[in-house]
Design an enzyme around this catalytic site. Structure first.
Site, PDB file in Angstrom:
ATOM      1  N   ARG A 148       0.846  -1.195   0.000  1.00 43.28           N
ATOM      2  CA  ARG A 148       0.000   0.000   0.000  1.00 43.28           C
ATOM      3  C   ARG A 148       0.875   1.237   0.000  1.00 43.28           C
ATOM      4  NH1 ARG A 148      -2.405  -2.945   4.281  1.00 43.28           N
ATOM      5  NH2 ARG A 148      -4.011  -4.305   3.459  1.00 43.28           N
ATOM      6  N   TYR A 155      -2.634 -22.360   3.776  1.00 45.06           N
ATOM      7  CA  TYR A 155      -1.703 -21.540   4.558  1.00 45.06           C
ATOM      8  C   TYR A 155      -0.670 -22.439   5.263  1.00 45.06           C
ATOM      9  CZ  TYR A 155      -0.217 -18.376   8.345  1.00 45.06           C
ATOM     10  OH  TYR A 155       0.505 -17.620   9.232  1.00 45.06           O
ATOM     11  N   LYS A 194       3.422 -22.838   4.757  1.00 42.41           N
ATOM     12  CA  LYS A 194       4.366 -22.646   5.866  1.00 42.41           C
ATOM     13  C   LYS A 194       5.300 -23.858   6.015  1.00 42.41           C
ATOM     14  CE  LYS A 194       3.391 -18.452   7.189  1.00 42.41           C
ATOM     15  NZ  LYS A 194       4.382 -17.366   6.988  1.00 42.41           N
TER      16      LYS A 194
HETATM   17  N1  SER Z   1      -2.799 -16.189  13.156  1.00 38.60           N
HETATM   18  C1  SER Z   1      -2.618 -17.044  12.002  1.00 38.60           C
HETATM   19  C2  SER Z   1      -3.915 -17.383  11.399  1.00 38.60           C
HETATM   20  O1  SER Z   1      -4.885 -17.448  12.117  1.00 38.60           O
HETATM   21  C3  SER Z   1      -1.887 -18.291  12.413  1.00 38.60           C
HETATM   22  O2  SER Z   1      -0.565 -18.218  12.009  1.00 38.60           O
HETATM   23  O3  SER Z   1      -3.971 -17.645  10.249  1.00 38.60           O
END
Ligand code: SER
Length: 294
Positions: free
Chosen positions: A14, A119, A123
């Protein structure tokens, strides 16, 4: 500031980031490898804290975007660091590397990692890629597996643990809150000052003392959503919280309830400073003082 404000370049996709007034700033999208290389070369960047990511809940809405940002972004950072001899890279992993097959109580540093969110997949793959750069190119990449992050300065960003932050915002604005996980849902959490402490402590640790480099479990506190509402209610007695689980409950149910962080405690003396009650008091004080970002 530890390194001097003029020596830290903040970047964001941004053009008007929250903290642009506190030092040098450049607009940068980490998926743009050319722009990243240009900045690293021209500014002679020595250390990179690579924090840009798509979190778990948003990732499930758009897995392709999660892969593009989380994997290509990390690859770009590692490659540019290798090419321009960046001295150190910090890249956060997450408790989301663990999936349904891992022990949920005091989840060990080394255990089964079969996550079910995109996600979590990015990781785990990221941890392995960072390990590869450590081994193959001797790049000094370090990182921790953050739990849910609670901050008075940054609004929640599309994660499964966002309820823990949203609850505070609702409470100080005298709004009732509808929590999207069950009252008995327990997840590990950390207050932002401890997240920063973890990053800085790890980055300044003696390299020879580290065995895991980029995937340290770190713990600070674990509590249920109901216990958090109670802790808030100890300060704001008429705070109303109800619990209506949505699709994010299924993600929370695959994550650890608590974390064994003895590797971090032994190898670089990790020690958090905030528990649930200290964090709650500080959060409410900061939000009431209007220091949060809208
Ligand atoms: N706080 C993150 C999430 O909820 C976890 O790494 O995706």
């Amino acid at each position: 500031m530890r390194y001097g404000e003029d020596n830290v370049l903040a970047t964001s996709r941004r053009s008007t980031p929250a903290h642009s007034d506190s030092g040098p700033f450049a607009r940068l999208d980490v998926t743009d490898a050319g722009a990243l290389a240009q900045i690293v070369e021209q500014q002679r960047i020595e250390v990179i804290y690579h924090l840009a990511a798509i979190l778990s809940a948003v990732g499930e809405d758009n897995p392709q975007l999660a892969w593009a940002v989380n994997m290509n972004g990390l690859y770009n950072v590692l490659e540019v660091s290798r090419r321009f001899q960046v001295a150190q890279v910090f890249w956060p992993s997450s408790i989301a590397v663990f999936g349904p097959g891992a022990p949920r109580e005091r989840t060990p540093q080394e255990t089964i990692m079969r996550p079910t969110t995109v996600y979590g997949v990015t990781k785990v793959a990221g941890e392995l890629l960072c390990d590869y750069y450590v081994r193959r190119y001797a790049l000094d990449v370090r990182g921790v597996r953050y739990p849910g992050v609670i901050s008075s300065g940054a609004p929640p960003g599309g994660g499964t643990t966002d309820y823990a932050v949203e609850m505070f915002y609702a409470a100080v604005e005298s709004r009732p809150y509808t929590c999207f996980v069950r009252e008995d849902t327990v997840l590990p959490m950390m207050y932002m000052p401890d997240c920063i402490k973890a990053a800085l402590d790890l980055m300044s640790a003696e390299r020879s003392a580290l065995r895991h480099h980029n995937s340290f479990n770190v713990a600070a506190m674990s509590f249920s959503a109901g216990e958090l509402a109670q802790a808030v209610r100890a300060h704001i007695t008429d705070f109303v919280c109800e619990f209506r689980p949505d699709h994010r409950q299924a993600i929370a149910d695959t994550w650890p309830r608590s974390i064994d962080d003895s590797a971090a405690r032994t190898q670089w003396k990790w020690a958090p400073q905030f528990d649930l009650h200290a964090m709650t008091a500080d959060m409410l004080e900061k939000l009431r003082a209007g220091k949060h970002v809208d």
